[in-house]
Design a protein around this motif. Structure first.
Motif, PDB file in Angstrom:
ATOM      1  N   ALA A  93       3.806   5.500  -6.408  1.00 21.54           N
ATOM      2  CA  ALA A  93       3.058   5.078  -7.599  1.00 21.54           C
ATOM      3  C   ALA A  93       1.560   5.011  -7.296  1.00 21.54           C
ATOM      4  N   ALA A  94       1.214   4.504  -6.117  1.00 20.39           N
ATOM      5  CA  ALA A  94      -0.196   4.436  -5.718  1.00 20.39           C
ATOM      6  C   ALA A  94      -0.793   5.835  -5.603  1.00 20.39           C
ATOM      7  N   GLU A  95      -0.053   6.749  -4.996  1.00 17.27           N
ATOM      8  CA  GLU A  95      -0.544   8.115  -4.826  1.00 17.27           C
ATOM      9  C   GLU A  95      -0.709   8.808  -6.174  1.00 17.27           C
ATOM     10  N   GLU A  96       0.198   8.563  -7.103  1.00 18.49           N
ATOM     11  CA  GLU A  96       0.061   9.118  -8.452  1.00 18.49           C
ATOM     12  C   GLU A  96      -1.202   8.586  -9.118  1.00 18.49           C
ATOM     13  N   ARG A  97      -1.466   7.298  -8.932  1.00 12.30           N
ATOM     14  CA  ARG A  97      -2.692   6.693  -9.481  1.00 12.30           C
ATOM     15  C   ARG A  97      -3.920   7.369  -8.896  1.00 12.30           C
ATOM     16  N   PHE A  98      -3.927   7.560  -7.595  1.00 11.51           N
ATOM     17  CA  PHE A  98      -5.070   8.198  -6.940  1.00 11.51           C
ATOM     18  C   PHE A  98      -5.275   9.625  -7.451  1.00 11.51           C
ATOM     19  N   LEU A  99      -4.209  10.390  -7.529  1.00 11.29           N
ATOM     20  CA  LEU A  99      -4.322  11.763  -8.007  1.00 11.29           C
ATOM     21  C   LEU A  99      -4.862  11.811  -9.437  1.00 11.29           C
ATOM     22  N   ALA A 100      -4.428  10.885 -10.277  1.00 18.68           N
ATOM     23  CA  ALA A 100      -4.903  10.844 -11.665  1.00 18.68           C
ATOM     24  C   ALA A 100      -6.401  10.572 -11.744  1.00 18.68           C
ATOM     25  N   HIS A 101      -6.941   9.903 -10.724  1.00 17.76           N
ATOM     26  CA  HIS A 101      -8.378   9.601 -10.688  1.00 17.76           C
ATOM     27  C   HIS A 101      -9.162  10.626  -9.877  1.00 17.76           C
ATOM     28  N   GLY A 102      -8.507  11.657  -9.382  1.00 18.01           N
ATOM     29  CA  GLY A 102      -9.192  12.682  -8.607  1.00 18.01           C
ATOM     30  C   GLY A 102      -9.251  12.397  -7.111  1.00 18.01           C
ATOM     31  N   GLY A 103      -8.469  11.438  -6.648  1.00 18.69           N
ATOM     32  CA  GLY A 103      -8.462  11.127  -5.220  1.00 18.69           C
ATOM     33  C   GLY A 103      -7.913  12.275  -4.402  1.00 18.69           C
ATOM     34  N   ARG A 104      -8.407  12.379  -3.167  1.00 16.99           N
ATOM     35  CA  ARG A 104      -8.014  13.495  -2.300  1.00 16.99           C
ATOM     36  C   ARG A 104      -7.255  13.074  -1.048  1.00 16.99           C
ATOM     37  N   ARG A 105      -7.468  11.848  -0.601  1.00 13.95           N
ATOM     38  CA  ARG A 105      -6.787  11.385   0.615  1.00 13.95           C
ATOM     39  C   ARG A 105      -6.700   9.867   0.542  1.00 13.95           C
ATOM     40  N   ALA A 106      -5.552   9.355   0.899  1.00 15.04           N
ATOM     41  CA  ALA A 106      -5.359   7.900   0.916  1.00 15.04           C
ATOM     42  C   ALA A 106      -5.421   7.396   2.344  1.00 15.04           C
ATOM     43  N   ASP A 107      -5.960   6.202   2.501  1.00 11.50           N
ATOM     44  CA  ASP A 107      -5.936   5.563   3.815  1.00 11.50           C
ATOM     45  C   ASP A 107      -5.410   4.145   3.672  1.00 11.50           C
ATOM     46  N   ALA A 108      -4.902   3.638   4.776  1.00  5.92           N
ATOM     47  CA  ALA A 108      -4.314   2.303   4.771  1.00  5.92           C
ATOM     48  C   ALA A 108      -4.776   1.535   5.996  1.00  5.92           C
ATOM     49  N   MET A 109      -4.934   0.239   5.822  1.00  2.80           N
ATOM     50  CA  MET A 109      -5.188  -0.638   6.950  1.00  2.80           C
ATOM     51  C   MET A 109      -3.845  -1.223   7.363  1.00  2.80           C
ATOM     52  N   VAL A 110      -3.453  -0.980   8.611  1.00  2.19           N
ATOM     53  CA  VAL A 110      -2.158  -1.421   9.117  1.00  2.19           C
ATOM     54  C   VAL A 110      -2.399  -2.203  10.402  1.00  2.19           C
ATOM     55  N   LEU A 111      -1.862  -3.409  10.464  1.00  7.56           N
ATOM     56  CA  LEU A 111      -2.035  -4.218  11.669  1.00  7.56           C
ATOM     57  C   LEU A 111      -1.448  -3.499  12.878  1.00  7.56           C
ATOM     58  N   THR A 112      -2.193  -3.469  13.949  1.00 12.11           N
ATOM     59  CA  THR A 112      -1.773  -2.791  15.168  1.00 12.11           C
ATOM     60  C   THR A 112      -0.452  -3.335  15.691  1.00 12.11           C
ATOM     61  N   ALA A 113      -0.266  -4.632  15.618  1.00 11.49           N
ATOM     62  CA  ALA A 113       0.940  -5.255  16.168  1.00 11.49           C
ATOM     63  C   ALA A 113       2.145  -5.184  15.228  1.00 11.49           C
ATOM     64  N   ASN A 114       1.958  -4.717  14.021  1.00 12.97           N
ATOM     65  CA  ASN A 114       3.052  -4.692  13.044  1.00 12.97           C
ATOM     66  C   ASN A 114       3.809  -3.363  13.147  1.00 12.97           C
ATOM     67  N   GLU A 115       4.721  -3.288  14.097  1.00 14.40           N
ATOM     68  CA  GLU A 115       5.458  -2.050  14.340  1.00 14.40           C
ATOM     69  C   GLU A 115       6.356  -1.672  13.164  1.00 14.40           C
ATOM     70  N   ARG A 116       6.925  -2.653  12.480  1.00 14.27           N
ATOM     71  CA  ARG A 116       7.775  -2.370  11.310  1.00 14.27           C
ATOM     72  C   ARG A 116       6.957  -1.641  10.247  1.00 14.27           C
ATOM     73  N   ALA A 117       5.740  -2.131  10.022  1.00 18.75           N
ATOM     74  CA  ALA A 117       4.885  -1.488   9.019  1.00 18.75           C
ATOM     75  C   ALA A 117       4.491  -0.085   9.457  1.00 18.75           C
ATOM     76  N   GLN A 118       4.180   0.072  10.726  1.00 19.23           N
ATOM     77  CA  GLN A 118       3.800   1.402  11.206  1.00 19.23           C
ATOM     78  C   GLN A 118       4.933   2.398  10.972  1.00 19.23           C
ATOM     79  N   HIS A 119       6.167   1.971  11.188  1.00 18.21           N
ATOM     80  CA  HIS A 119       7.313   2.846  10.933  1.00 18.21           C
ATOM     81  C   HIS A 119       7.372   3.228   9.451  1.00 18.21           C
ATOM     82  N   ALA A 120       7.182   2.256   8.574  1.00 19.26           N
ATOM     83  CA  ALA A 120       7.237   2.523   7.133  1.00 19.26           C
ATOM     84  C   ALA A 120       6.137   3.495   6.705  1.00 19.26           C
ATOM     85  N   TRP A 121       4.938   3.303   7.231  1.00 14.96           N
ATOM     86  CA  TRP A 121       3.831   4.200   6.879  1.00 14.96           C
ATOM     87  C   TRP A 121       4.111   5.608   7.377  1.00 14.96           C
ATOM     88  N   ARG A 122       4.580   5.733   8.614  1.00 14.53           N
ATOM     89  CA  ARG A 122       4.907   7.073   9.150  1.00 14.53           C
ATOM     90  C   ARG A 122       5.996   7.742   8.311  1.00 14.53           C
TER      91      ARG A 122
END
Length: 140
Positions: A93-122
């Protein structure tokens, strides 16, 4: 995931979102307060996306676009709803929002120690960009 509903947050959601982040989010942000969420909703009313199932808040992500970059913050899924596609649906849904506004690349801030989150992002196609380092300065 047909029972999952994703919608932008409204002013009446602020308290529930803050309560949700205390349970589901990893770490805290300097803006995790009523003033911070209210300012976000005034500045960009569709940036805070909420995932609900049966009327219950199960996920969130902030999809902010400043006209130049697409930033993702506060991706959080309730512990009882993890590994059920909630994060993936929020990111889509976030990526669809970005594309609708002309976005070209998304970035995220992910805590270094949060391995569960890193897995989800990958799993959603994101990868760390090691050549960059985040620099911060508190204001005020």
């Amino acid at each position: 995931m047909s029972d999952l509903r994703i919608r932008p947050a409204g002013a009446g959601d602020t308290a529930a979102v803050l309560d949700f982040w205390r349970v589901a989010a990893e770490g805290t942000s300097i803006s995790d307060d009523e003033e911070g969420v209210a300012a976000l909703l005034v500045r960009d009313p569709e940036a805070l996306l909420l995932a609900e199932r049966d009327g219950r808040l199960v996920g969130s992500v902030i999809a902010g676009f400043d006209g130049w970059r697409c930033h993702l913050y506060r991706l959080a899924v309730h512990p009882d709803a993890r590994r059920q596609g909630v994060a993936r649906a929020l990111l889509e849904a976030a990526e669809e929002r970005f594309l609708a506004h002309g976005g070209r690349r998304a970035d995220a801030m992910v805590l270094t120690a949060n391995e569960r989150a890193q897995h989800a992002w990958r799993a959603s196609g994101y990868a760390p960009q090691e050549q960059w380092r985040r620099w911060t300065k508190p204001l005020g």
